[in-house]
Design a protein around this motif. Structure first.
Motif, PDB file in Angstrom:
ATOM      1  N   GLU A  29      30.961  48.946  48.068  1.00  0.00           N
ATOM      2  CA  GLU A  29      30.365  48.849  46.733  1.00  0.00           C
ATOM      3  C   GLU A  29      28.840  48.889  46.794  1.00  0.00           C
ATOM      4  OE1 GLU A  29      30.493  44.061  45.895  1.00  0.00           O
ATOM      5  OE2 GLU A  29      32.356  45.184  45.604  1.00  0.00           O
TER       6      GLU A  29
ATOM      7  N   THR B 131      39.412  47.490  46.436  1.00  0.00           N
ATOM      8  CA  THR B 131      38.097  47.346  45.801  1.00  0.00           C
ATOM      9  C   THR B 131      38.191  47.421  44.283  1.00  0.00           C
ATOM     10  OG1 THR B 131      37.640  49.736  45.814  1.00  0.00           O
ATOM     11  CG2 THR B 131      36.965  48.465  47.767  1.00  0.00           C
TER      12      THR B 131
ATOM     13  N   ILE C  82      27.832  52.551  46.997  1.00  0.00           N
ATOM     14  CA  ILE C  82      28.086  53.210  45.709  1.00  0.00           C
ATOM     15  C   ILE C  82      26.978  52.866  44.716  1.00  0.00           C
ATOM     16  CG2 ILE C  82      29.639  53.327  43.717  1.00  0.00           C
ATOM     17  CD1 ILE C  82      31.933  52.686  45.731  1.00  0.00           C
ATOM     18  N   GLU C  83      26.631  51.600  44.651  1.00  0.00           N
ATOM     19  CA  GLU C  83      25.584  51.170  43.720  1.00  0.00           C
ATOM     20  C   GLU C  83      24.248  51.823  44.051  1.00  0.00           C
ATOM     21  OE1 GLU C  83      24.152  47.041  41.619  1.00  0.00           O
ATOM     22  OE2 GLU C  83      24.703  46.957  43.745  1.00  0.00           O
TER      23      GLU C  83
ATOM     24  N   MET D 186      38.342  50.161  42.833  1.00  0.00           N
ATOM     25  CA  MET D 186      37.813  51.468  42.444  1.00  0.00           C
ATOM     26  C   MET D 186      38.931  52.362  41.948  1.00  0.00           C
ATOM     27  SD  MET D 186      35.391  53.564  41.929  1.00  0.00           S
ATOM     28  CE  MET D 186      33.897  53.077  42.777  1.00  0.00           C
TER      29      MET D 186
ATOM     30  N   CYS E 288      33.332  47.354  41.670  1.00  0.00           N
ATOM     31  CA  CYS E 288      33.599  48.795  41.589  1.00  0.00           C
ATOM     32  C   CYS E 288      34.195  49.171  40.234  1.00  0.00           C
ATOM     33  CB  CYS E 288      34.530  49.230  42.717  1.00  0.00           C
ATOM     34  SG  CYS E 288      33.710  49.317  44.328  1.00  0.00           S
TER      35      CYS E 288
ATOM     36  N   ASN F 140      31.928  56.847  46.880  1.00  0.00           N
ATOM     37  CA  ASN F 140      33.101  56.051  47.230  1.00  0.00           C
ATOM     38  C   ASN F 140      33.897  56.702  48.359  1.00  0.00           C
ATOM     39  OD1 ASN F 140      35.146  53.879  46.655  1.00  0.00           O
ATOM     40  ND2 ASN F 140      36.389  55.678  46.185  1.00  0.00           N
TER      41      ASN F 140
ATOM     42  N   ASP G 232      40.958  51.861  47.932  1.00  0.00           N
ATOM     43  CA  ASP G 232      40.465  51.914  46.548  1.00  0.00           C
ATOM     44  C   ASP G 232      41.127  50.839  45.684  1.00  0.00           C
ATOM     45  OD1 ASP G 232      38.720  53.970  47.000  1.00  0.00           O
ATOM     46  OD2 ASP G 232      39.956  55.530  46.105  1.00  0.00           O
TER      47      ASP G 232
END
Length: 383
Positions: free
Chosen positions: A346, A212, A349-350, A214, A306, A328, A209
Motif C-alpha cells: 500500500e 490487502t 501504491i500511495e 485491493m 487499499c 499494485n 489482493d
C-alpha cells in the motif's frame, strides 16, 4: 453448441471454467485457449479438450509444448499477438478472459471489435481502461457478462429490474486472510500467511489482493463501469462467510441479494449460459441451517487503506486507476518474491498515486504509457 476461447486456462478461474465446459460437453466447445508458462498443465488440458489454437507466454514454453504435443493437431504460438489471436479465433462466440493483469485489455478490445461476447474475470481490463472498454462494447453492441461472484450477483439481482430504481450497490467482502488482525499485527506477516484465504481457492495475486482488500477496491471500480453507477452509490460490506455475494438496494429500500456456496463455477456457468441456467450438480447446495449465522461489518477504510485508494482513484478517474492497478501489480509481485513487506504494497501504491499527474480522458496509447511508467517507478522504489 457455444464455441469458447479461454484466456488463462491454467489459472484458478480457467480450471473452473474447464470444469463447467467438461460438465456440459453438448453445450460448450473449447476452440482456443491461452496460458502462461505452466506447460505441463497446459498440455494436459490440450489433450483433453482438443482446442484448435493455443497461445503461450514465451518461446521457451512454446518449445516445451511443441515437443510435448508432437502428435496433436493443434496450432501453437506465443507472445501478445498470439494472445490476441486466441481471443478472436475463428468461430469464437464467447471469450472468457481469465488472465491476471492489464495484459487482458487489448485482447478484450479486439474481441469486442469482432462482436464476441465477453465473459470477464480479468478485473484489470475495466480498472485500467473502463471508459474505452464500455464505449467499445456500446459501439459494437457486445455484452460484457461479469464472472466475478460479486458482479455476477449484482447482475442476477438486476434481472427484470429498472436500473433507474437503484439506490445503491452493496458489494460484499470476506476480508481476506488478515481480516481479524489489526494493522500493527501486519508488519511481519509472511507470504504463506497471506495466501491462506479462509473461504476461496484462488490464484496467488488475487489472494494477496484479497488480503490487502485491493481486490474489493478493483471490484468497486469494475462495478462502476459494468453497471454505470456513481461511486457514491457503491458500498462495501464485510461478510466473513461469503454466502451473500452482493446485494442491490432500490429506492423503496427493498434489498435483493444473491446467495450461494462460495464456488466460482456458479458465476462462470451463468456467464456462459446467460440468460438460461443449467444444472451444476458438482456444486454443493446452500443449506442455511448448516451455516447457522451470517456476520456483517462496516468496511474500515483506515484499516484497509487499499480500499480507500481504489475509491479515490475511481472518483478522480482518467489515468489514476491505471496507476493504481500498475503499482499494485508490481508491488504484489515483489511481495510474493519476498522483496518487500506486506504493508509496503500500500505504501508504494500511495507514492505512485501521489506522484502521478492525471490525464482526464486518456486514449489507449496514453494508458499504456502511464502503465509502463508507473511500473518502472515502483520497480525503482522496490530496488
Amino acid at each position: 453448441m457455444k464455441k469458447i476461447s479461454l484466456l488463462g486456462a491454467t489459472g484458478s478461474i480457467g480450471i473452473q471454467t474447464l470444469d463447467v465446459i467438461a460438465a456440459h460437453p453438448e453445450e460448450f466447445k473449447l476452440v482456443a485457449m491461452s496460458f502462461g508458462s505452466n506447460y505441463k498443465s497446459g498440455s494436459e488440458i490440450i489433450k483433453k479438450f482438443k482446442p484448435q489454437f493455443v497461445a503461450v507466454k514465451d518461446k521457451e514454453t512454446y518449445d516445451h509444448l511443441k515437443q510435448e504435443l508432437s502428435g496433436e493437431s493443434v496450432k501453437i504460438d506465443y507472445g501478445q499477438e498470439a494472445l490476441i489471436e486466441a481471443a478472436v479465433f475463428d468461430g469464437v462466440e464467447i471469450l472468457v478472459n481469465a488472465v491476471v493483469g492489464s495484459v487482458g485489455l487489448i485482447p478484450t478490445l479486439k474481441a469486442i471489435e469482432n462482436k464476441i461476447t465477453i465473459a470477464l474475470a480479468n478485473k484489470e481490463t475495466l480498472v485500467t481502461a473502463g471508459h474505452l472498454v464500455t464505449e467499445h462494447a456500446k459501439k459494437y453492441n457486445v455484452d460484457i457478462l461479469p464472472v466475478d461472484s460479486e458482479h455476477s450477483a449484482i447482475f442476477q439481482c438486476l434481472q427484470g429490474e429498472n436500473v433507474k430504481s437503484i439506490e445503491r450497490l452493496i458489494v460484499t467482502a470476506s476480508g481476506g486472510s488478515f481480516r481479524d488482525k489489526k494493522r500493527e499485527e501486519l508488519v511481519d506477516v509472511t507470504v504463506e500467511q497471506a495466501l491462506n484465504h479462509p473461504n476461496w481457492s484462488m490464484g496467488a495475486k488475487i489472494t494477496i489482493d484479497s488480503a490487502t482488500m485491493m481486490n474489493k477496491g478493483l471490484e468497486v471500480i469494475e462495478a462502476h463501469w459494468l453497471f454505470n453507477m456513481p461511486y457514491e452509490k457503491i458500498d462495501v460490506l464485510l461478510h466473513k462467510e461469503s454466502i451473500i455475494h452482493s446485494l442491490v438496494e432500490f429506492h423503496d429500500r427493498s434489498i435483493i441479494a444473491q446467495l450461494g456456496s462460495p464456488d466460482m463455477r456458479v458465476p462462470i456457468q451463468y456467464a456462459l449460459t446467460y440468460p438460461e441456467r443449467l444444472s451444476l450438480p458438482e456444486v454443493k447446495g446452500l443449506e442455511l441451517w448448516e451455516v447457522g449465522k451470517l456476520h456483517f461489518e462496516k468496511a474500515d477504510f483506515n484499516r484497509f487503506r487499499c480500499l480507500q485508494f481504489a475509491f479515490d482513484s475511481g472518483k478522480i478517474g482518467g489515468t489514476m486507476p491505471t496507476v493504481l492497478n500498475a503499482a499494485n501489480e508490481e508491488a504484489v509481485a515483489a511481495f510474493l518474491k519476498g522483496s518487500i513487506k506486506f504493508l509496503q504494497i500500500e505504501e508504494f501504491i500511495e507514492r505512485a498515486m501521489d506522484k502521478h499527474v492525471c490525464i482526464a480522458q486518456p486514449g489507449l496509447e496514453q494508458i499504456q504509457e502511464v502503465d509502463q511508467r508507473t511500473r518502472k517507478f515502483v520497480q525503482t522504489l522496490i530496488s
